[in-house]
Design an enzyme around this catalytic site. Structure first.
Site, PDB file in Angstrom:
ATOM      1  N   ALA A 186     -47.488   1.592   4.798  1.00  0.00           N
ATOM      2  CA  ALA A 186     -47.449   0.954   6.114  1.00  0.00           C
ATOM      3  C   ALA A 186     -47.068  -0.515   6.044  1.00  0.00           C
ATOM      4  O   ALA A 186     -46.640  -1.098   7.031  1.00  0.00           O
ATOM      5  CB  ALA A 186     -48.808   1.090   6.794  1.00  0.00           C
ATOM      6  N   LYS A 187     -47.237  -1.135   4.871  1.00  0.00           N
ATOM      7  CA  LYS A 187     -46.868  -2.527   4.624  1.00  0.00           C
ATOM      8  C   LYS A 187     -47.400  -3.463   5.716  1.00  0.00           C
ATOM      9  O   LYS A 187     -46.684  -4.334   6.217  1.00  0.00           O
ATOM     10  CB  LYS A 187     -45.354  -2.686   4.474  1.00  0.00           C
ATOM     11  CG  LYS A 187     -44.773  -1.920   3.279  1.00  0.00           C
ATOM     12  CD  LYS A 187     -43.296  -2.199   3.112  1.00  0.00           C
ATOM     13  CE  LYS A 187     -42.716  -1.460   1.913  1.00  0.00           C
ATOM     14  NZ  LYS A 187     -42.638   0.006   2.147  1.00  0.00           N
ATOM     15  N   ARG A 188     -48.657  -3.324   6.051  1.00  0.00           N
ATOM     16  CA  ARG A 188     -49.252  -4.161   7.078  1.00  0.00           C
ATOM     17  C   ARG A 188     -49.623  -5.534   6.509  1.00  0.00           C
ATOM     18  O   ARG A 188     -49.986  -5.657   5.340  1.00  0.00           O
ATOM     19  CB  ARG A 188     -50.500  -3.491   7.658  1.00  0.00           C
ATOM     20  CG  ARG A 188     -50.236  -2.166   8.355  1.00  0.00           C
ATOM     21  CD  ARG A 188     -49.315  -2.327   9.550  1.00  0.00           C
ATOM     22  NE  ARG A 188     -49.255  -1.121  10.348  1.00  0.00           N
ATOM     23  CZ  ARG A 188     -48.167  -0.368  10.495  1.00  0.00           C
ATOM     24  NH1 ARG A 188     -47.044  -0.695   9.890  1.00  0.00           N
ATOM     25  NH2 ARG A 188     -48.202   0.710  11.252  1.00  0.00           N
TER      26      ARG A 188
END
Length: 300
Positions: free
Chosen positions: A111-113
């Site tokens: 998700a690379k949040r």
């Protein structure tokens, strides 16, 4: 292998399960260091003869979960390709993560949040809390608001026995302009991130266990690790290495980049692996073949 039962001889988290790092190390020992990607973008759906809609997404994801569940160390759904279908796509993602839990296979949600304060805490609750339908065993995070901005997610992961993978050195052409930049103290931005990961993994290192805070280190970053003076082995971190296979990286590249941390490498394959579909048996056979090949990297 269960993703929730404590692993004998390893530290147990406050949630009553073995740490993510310990469970990941056991999974890689059992199945090989393959992270199987689930990337349902339009082109791969078309190549499988599936429509680019929620029905196609559901069928694609179910076949991947059936093929990989119980047979590989980690499965990594790419959240964006589910999110593009709105709430119906998110529901498919929830079912996919549930299927992987049922199979006893570690999930890594890509998700690379990255955010600050209460917003980061909200992401942590979504992906790293026991009560969330979107919970995964680990999630990818972007530290480019500062490594400290990840603290709500780092703390939530530690408390629940989950893990995170922090973007360290990525293979995209734009990455070096940020990641290779030097601070006033002379340390690169990527080096600062690795230092933060090392600090968070220190207690695991003292216990002789692989840390639960991982790094994303592209397998095609060339000599960047050496040039920037980064010691990956000292970080005691799982190293997610995208770029092997279709993107051109070789086993020799991985060994050179990882150095003394080569045993910690978790190699991601999506494009190469998914090209073996749509048949479940063919997908599984390709995954097992790749996992066997990748096991040789760790032993070299």
């Amino acid at each position: 292998m269960s993703t929730s039962s404590p692993v004998p001889g390893h530290a147990v988290t406050p949630a009553g399960r073995a740490s993510f790092g310990a469970r990941l190390a056991a999974a890689m020992d059992e199945h090989g260091p393959l992270c199987a990607g689930i990337d349902p973008h339009a082109a791969v759906l078309a190549s499988w003869g599936l429509p680019d809609d929620v029905r196609g997404l559901e069928e694609f994801s179910a076949r991947c979960a059936e093929a990989f569940g119980g047979h590989v160390a980690v499965v990594k759904p790419q959240s964006a390709f589910f999110e593009r279908f709105g709430s119906a796509g998110i529901a498919v993602l929830e079912r996919t993560l549930a299927a992987l839990r049922e199979a006893g296979t570690l999930s890594l949600l890509d998700a690379k949040r990255g955010d600050i304060g209460s917003t980061m805490a909200g992401y942590a609750q979504a992906y790293l809390s026991d009560g969330s339908p979107l919970r995964a065993d680990a999630v990818t995070l972007s530290p480019y608001l500062g490594y400290g901005s990840l603290r709500p997610a780092l703390d939530a992961a530690a408390a629940s026995g989950r893990g995170v993978f922090v973007l360290g050195l990525t293979s995209n052409p734009e990455g070096p302009s940020v990641q290779h930049a030097r601070t006033q103290g002379g340390l690169s931005v990527a080096g600062q991130i690795v230092a933060g990961v090392r600090a968070d993994n220190e207690s695991a290192a003292r216990a002789g266990v692989l840390g639960s805070v991982g790094l994303v280190i592209g397998a095609t970053v060339g000599d960047a690790v050496e040039k920037l003076g980064i010691d990956l082995a000292a970080a005691n971190a799982p190293l997610l290495a995208p770029g092997i296979g279709a993107q051109g990286a070789t086993a020799a590249d991985v060994r050179r980049i990882a150095g003394g941390a080569v045993a910690n490498v978790l190699a991601n394959s999506s494009r190469d692996l998914l090209s073996a579909g749509p048949d479940v048996a063919d997908l599984r056979a390709r995954a097992l073949q790749l996992a066997g090949q990748l096991a040789g990297i760790r032993q070299a």
